[in-house]
Design an enzyme around this catalytic site. Structure first.
Site, PDB file in Angstrom:
ATOM      1  CB  SER A 148       3.667   4.636   4.647  1.00  0.00           C
ATOM      2  OG  SER A 148       4.785   4.134   5.319  1.00  0.00           O
ATOM      3  CG  HIS A 212       7.226   2.420   1.885  1.00  0.00           C
ATOM      4  ND1 HIS A 212       7.913   3.592   1.657  1.00  0.00           N
ATOM      5  CD2 HIS A 212       6.837   2.475   3.177  1.00  0.00           C
ATOM      6  CE1 HIS A 212       7.936   4.307   2.755  1.00  0.00           C
ATOM      7  NE2 HIS A 212       7.294   3.650   3.694  1.00  0.00           N
TER       8      HIS A 212
END
Length: 250
Positions: A148, A212
């Site tokens: 991610s 992230h």
């Protein structure tokens, strides 16, 4: 049976080659195959069960994941882990959440960037996102795995390239009713949630929200420098809100 499997693999290969986003679909396939073949899926009886399986999983994550405290020791193996960790996931939810977001947003970004460019962008930003997290948590012994950081970079680039694209989101507080919003609303909202979560995150197992944020910033910044003005309105497939599952600290 073998012939059927071979025919299925050939058809899948032809489908990927004939698609407009073969890199995105190949990345999804690679992550899924890696997960299914590894101990985290729990499907291979050769890895054992119970405590034996947990011990194998921990060793697997330490081998292929990023361990910040070991990353800067100078060994070639440790230096490669931010790349290998991009293809390793800690659980079914972790895998499926990430692959859904890559499927939804990756294809359009790849079409805009081109196959080779998108591949380098994905791996490079994913590597730097994990590296940035390791720098900020240099004493951590927790292994870090997941795609991610790279997928967050895809979201950042998507926001710049297609800000008016309408994204269908399934919001829990609206009883998962599908609601359509432009990307410039959905993705900054997602980034804000990551920022808030990062401020409350501990050093223990969980989601590495900082990775992230780094990935998202890298993707948006790169796209703003590399490309011209964003494109016009576009529709995007449905995606659940608010975020992909994230880098996992098993």
């Amino acid at each position: 049976m073998i012939r059927k499997w071979s025919a299925s693999i050939v058809r899948a290969g032809r489908s990927v080659r004939g698609s407009s986003a073969p890199v995105t679909y190949s990345l999804i396939a690679l992550c899924c195959l890696t997960f299914l073949a590894g101990p985290a899926s729990g499907l291979n009886p050769a890895y054992g069960t119970g405590d034996e399986l947990l011990a194998v999983q921990r060793a697997y994550f330490r081998r292929w994941g990023v361990i910040p405290a070991e990353l800067f020791e100078g060994s070639a193996g440790s230096a490669l882990t931010p790349a290998t960790a991009l293809f390793v996931h800690g659980s079914w939810v972790h895998l499926l959440g990430n692959m859904l977001f890559l499927y939804v947003f990756g294809a359009m970004a790849e079409e805009r960037m081109g196959r080779v460019h998108f591949t380098l962008f994905y791996v490079g930003c994913g590597y730097l996102a994990l590296l940035g997290y390791a720098v900020a948590n240099a004493d951590s012994e927790q292994s870090l795995v997941g795609a991610s950081g790279a997928i967050s970079a895809v979201l950042g680039a998507f926001l710049y390239l297609f800000p008016r694209a309408r994204v269908t989101s399934l919001l829990p507080f609206l009883f998962f009713l599908p609601v359509r919003f432009p990307a410039w609303v959905v993705l900054p909202f997602w980034a804000a949630l990551q920022w808030l979560a990062a401020g409350r995150a501990s050093d223990g197992p969980g989601v590495a929200y900082l990775a992230h944020l780094i990935g998202f910033g890298l993707g948006f910044g790169y796209a703003s420098v590399r490309y011209g003005r964003p494109t016009g309105p576009t529709r995007v497939k449905a995606a659940p809100a608010p975020a992909p599952e994230g880098e996992n600290q098993p």
